[in-house]
Motif scaffolding. Structure first.
Motif, PDB file in Angstrom:
ATOM      1  N   THR A   1       0.842  -1.187   0.000  1.00  0.00           N
ATOM      2  CA  THR A   1       0.000   0.000   0.000  1.00  0.00           C
ATOM      3  C   THR A   1       0.884   1.247   0.000  1.00  0.00           C
ATOM      4  N   TYR A   2       0.238   2.408  -0.019  1.00  0.00           N
ATOM      5  CA  TYR A   2       0.972   3.665   0.029  1.00  0.00           C
ATOM      6  C   TYR A   2       1.554   3.897   1.413  1.00  0.00           C
ATOM      7  N   THR A   3       2.607   4.710   1.477  1.00  0.00           N
ATOM      8  CA  THR A   3       2.964   5.307   2.748  1.00  0.00           C
ATOM      9  C   THR A   3       1.962   6.432   3.012  1.00  0.00           C
ATOM     10  N   GLU A   4       1.861   6.854   4.273  1.00  0.00           N
ATOM     11  CA  GLU A   4       0.920   7.942   4.566  1.00  0.00           C
ATOM     12  C   GLU A   4       1.323   9.223   3.848  1.00  0.00           C
TER      13      GLU A   4
ATOM     14  N   LEU B   1      -0.927  12.466  -2.776  1.00  0.00           N
ATOM     15  CA  LEU B   1      -1.803  12.100  -3.881  1.00  0.00           C
ATOM     16  C   LEU B   1      -3.211  12.654  -3.695  1.00  0.00           C
ATOM     17  N   ALA B   2      -3.704  12.615  -2.456  1.00  0.00           N
ATOM     18  CA  ALA B   2      -5.062  13.074  -2.187  1.00  0.00           C
ATOM     19  C   ALA B   2      -5.147  14.583  -2.008  1.00  0.00           C
ATOM     20  N   GLY B   3      -3.997  15.245  -1.878  1.00  0.00           N
ATOM     21  CA  GLY B   3      -4.010  16.685  -1.663  1.00  0.00           C
ATOM     22  C   GLY B   3      -4.543  17.068  -0.296  1.00  0.00           C
ATOM     23  N   VAL B   4      -4.252  16.243   0.721  1.00  0.00           N
ATOM     24  CA  VAL B   4      -4.714  16.535   2.075  1.00  0.00           C
ATOM     25  C   VAL B   4      -3.938  17.731   2.625  1.00  0.00           C
ATOM     26  N   ARG B   5      -4.641  18.700   3.133  1.00  0.00           N
ATOM     27  CA  ARG B   5      -4.004  19.917   3.633  1.00  0.00           C
ATOM     28  C   ARG B   5      -3.204  19.626   4.897  1.00  0.00           C
ATOM     29  N   ASP B   6      -2.126  20.379   5.087  1.00  0.00           N
ATOM     30  CA  ASP B   6      -1.286  20.223   6.274  1.00  0.00           C
ATOM     31  C   ASP B   6      -2.127  20.386   7.530  1.00  0.00           C
ATOM     32  N   GLY B   7      -1.903  19.503   8.477  1.00  0.00           N
ATOM     33  CA  GLY B   7      -2.602  19.572   9.747  1.00  0.00           C
ATOM     34  C   GLY B   7      -3.938  18.871   9.783  1.00  0.00           C
TER      35      GLY B   7
ATOM     36  N   ALA C   1       0.492   0.669 -17.905  1.00  0.00           N
ATOM     37  CA  ALA C   1       1.514   1.710 -17.964  1.00  0.00           C
ATOM     38  C   ALA C   1       1.208   2.926 -17.103  1.00  0.00           C
ATOM     39  N   GLN C   2       0.014   3.004 -16.537  1.00  0.00           N
ATOM     40  CA  GLN C   2      -0.284   4.128 -15.652  1.00  0.00           C
ATOM     41  C   GLN C   2       0.488   3.961 -14.343  1.00  0.00           C
ATOM     42  N   ASP C   3       0.469   4.988 -13.514  1.00  0.00           N
ATOM     43  CA  ASP C   3       0.905   4.863 -12.129  1.00  0.00           C
ATOM     44  C   ASP C   3       0.031   5.773 -11.286  1.00  0.00           C
ATOM     45  N   SER C   4       0.024   5.549  -9.994  1.00  0.00           N
ATOM     46  CA  SER C   4      -0.919   6.260  -9.121  1.00  0.00           C
ATOM     47  C   SER C   4      -0.665   7.759  -9.062  1.00  0.00           C
ATOM     48  N   MET C   5       0.468   8.195  -9.566  1.00  0.00           N
ATOM     49  CA  MET C   5       0.822   9.606  -9.501  1.00  0.00           C
ATOM     50  C   MET C   5       0.683  10.301 -10.853  1.00  0.00           C
ATOM     51  N   CYS C   6      -0.056   9.685 -11.785  1.00  0.00           N
ATOM     52  CA  CYS C   6      -0.135  10.204 -13.154  1.00  0.00           C
ATOM     53  C   CYS C   6      -1.252  11.225 -13.350  1.00  0.00           C
ATOM     54  N   ASN C   7      -2.023  11.532 -12.308  1.00  0.00           N
ATOM     55  CA  ASN C   7      -3.108  12.522 -12.392  1.00  0.00           C
ATOM     56  C   ASN C   7      -4.223  12.097 -13.330  1.00  0.00           C
ATOM     57  N   LEU C   8      -4.549  10.829 -13.383  1.00  0.00           N
ATOM     58  CA  LEU C   8      -5.672  10.425 -14.214  1.00  0.00           C
ATOM     59  C   LEU C   8      -6.946  11.058 -13.680  1.00  0.00           C
ATOM     60  N   HIS C   9      -7.819  11.469 -14.563  1.00  0.00           N
ATOM     61  CA  HIS C   9      -9.084  12.147 -14.278  1.00  0.00           C
ATOM     62  C   HIS C   9      -8.866  13.535 -13.659  1.00  0.00           C
TER      63      HIS C   9
END
Length: 450
Positions: free
Chosen positions: A253-256, A262-268, A407-415
């Protein structure tokens, strides 16, 4: 054949063809022109003929873009047949002001190209073609090709394959509509969560009433709805609907930090839920409020709200029955009486998840192929997204092994804005597909159980 060297010699041509394909705005959503979708279709038909696929057909179904079907017969009676799937339509670009370059002008980025649909899923279309080119149209397996033209919007083709099982009969299929957990990490996807939608509605008054004169006794529809929605999760943010399946996740799985980025979670801001990220994202349920009808803050009046409505998206365990999962959510909501007020709950569309069986000859060949292409053992992930056609193809060919990589990867900004693909991932995917058909052909035994 020196697979890596052969693919490296093909990369300039594959890149050029990917740019040609990605420059076509083949959005198959209502309100978008149909001509670019047909243009992408015709371009790919020509590429398939050029690589030596003699049988190329068009499957026309009502209310969907044409599906390209191609076939290369097995080189011998005891050779296996592999079905290759990807799609040539793309998501709409969204707000073009958020793009760093025009979405349908393929633009170089570090190590790759940026354009709408260049990763999802045109890179995988080109990867399939790259494998066929490496074998000069004569791979060591029989090949069936399915390039869909309306996957992103949804299509009746999802349910078509079981009605024509002979056409889709195969020993294994490579569903290339996804890719690696992160660049450089070879990844097999073994599960897809199912998805359902449910609408919950509250009506309490004939019309708005002054909040000073009536508030405190007149039932506020928005408060009723928010009270109901608050019961869907516990204090940790885990789904609290009884019966929805959740299991520990044993794969990668991903690291946190990766997930937060990837999710763009704001700091804090903390993540919600408990347990591993894999469990929260893939082997457990998720309920998201994806729409809410209520007065806007900007136009708010001092009045008790008479009507409110929410649309919920449920994602559930790959092995849980779709109707059962949706029914559990519906029953949970219908049993509620916030402040004594009943809810109107309307079930929406639902689609099953999928869990691939592992350990068969195709699966073993894929592990060898991914190791050869990337130089390390494959990781295993699931995905919270859904690919409805997978179940249709699996019902059409119930004994076939299903492999999900690409060939995609989770960091490719699909959609999302600024979608990109990396040449390293495209190149290694072509190498892996070439190695897969070679290894699978070598180890295949007709009639052997997988």
């Amino acid at each position: 054949m020196d697979t890596a060297a052969k693919v490296d010699a093909l990369m300039d041509g594959l890149r050029a063809d990917l740019e040609r394909l990605a420059a076509i705005p083949s959005v198959a959503f209502p309100g978008f022109p149909a001509e670019p979708v047909r243009e992408a279709h015709d371009l790919l038909v020509g590429m398939l003929h050029d690589v030596g696929v003699e049988r190329v057909e068009r499957i026309d179904l009502p209310d969907t873009a044409p599906v390209i079907f191609g076939e290369i017969p097995p080189p011998s009676p005891d050779a296996p047949t592999v079905l290759l799937y990807s799609h040539y339509d793309v998501q709409p670009p969204g707000d073009e002001k958020l793009w760093l370059s025009p979405p349908f002008e393929p633009t170089p980025v570090e190590g790759g190209l940026r354009a709408r649909g260049i990763a999802d899923d045109k890179s995988n279309v080109i990867a399939h073609l790259g494998m066929l080119r490496a074998y000069e149209g004569r791979p060591p397996v029989g090949v069936k090709i399915v390039f869909e033209g309306q996957e992103e919007y949804g299509s009746p083709f999802d349910d078509y394959p079981p009605s024509d099982p002979e056409r889709f009969a195969c020993d294994a299929m490579v569903i290339a509509d996804l890719g690696n957990l992160r660049p450089g990490t070879p990844t097999l996807t073994t599960g897809l969560r199912g998805a359902s939608e449910v609408v919950v509605e509250v009506r309490t008054l004939q019309e708005p009433r002054h909040s000073g004169e009536f508030g405190g006794a007149a039932p506020d529809a928005l408060l009723v709805l928010l009270n109901a929605l608050s019961t869907l999760h516990d204090v940790h943010g885990d789904v609290a609907v009884a019966g929805l399946r959740r299991e520990e996740w044993s794969g990668t799985t991903y690291t946190e930090d990766e997930f937060r980025a990837l999710a763009g979670v704001r700091d804090g801001v903390p993540l919600i839920g408990s347990g591993s990220l894999g469990e929260r994202l893939w082997s457990g349920p998720a309920i998201t409020v994806i729409g809410l009808d209520a007065p806007s803050v900007e136009h708010a009046a001092s009045a008790v709200v008479p009507y409110a409505r929410a649309k919920l998206n449920l994602r559930f365990h790959p092995r849980q029955d779709a109707k059962e999962a949706r029914g559990l959510l519906v029953d949970h909501l219908r049993a509620l009486r916030p402040f004594g007020v009943p809810l109107t709950v309307t079930p929406g569309d639902t689609g099953p998840g999928y869990e691939a069986s592992t350990g068969g000859p195709a699966y073993r060949a894929a592990l060898t192929a991914l190791r050869e292409a990337w130089g390390e053992d494959a990781s295993y992930v699931a995905t919270g997204g859904s690919i409805p056609l997978v179940n249709g193809l699996a019902r059409a060919a119930p004994d076939a092994e299903v492999l999900l990589f690409g060939a995609q990867d989770s960091m490719c900004n699909l959609h999302a804005p600024n979608e990109r693909v990396l040449f390293s991932e495209l190149r290694n995917t072509v190498v892996a597909m070439c190695a897969f058909v070679r290894e699978y052909a070598a180890g295949f035994r007709p009639g052997a159980a997988s």
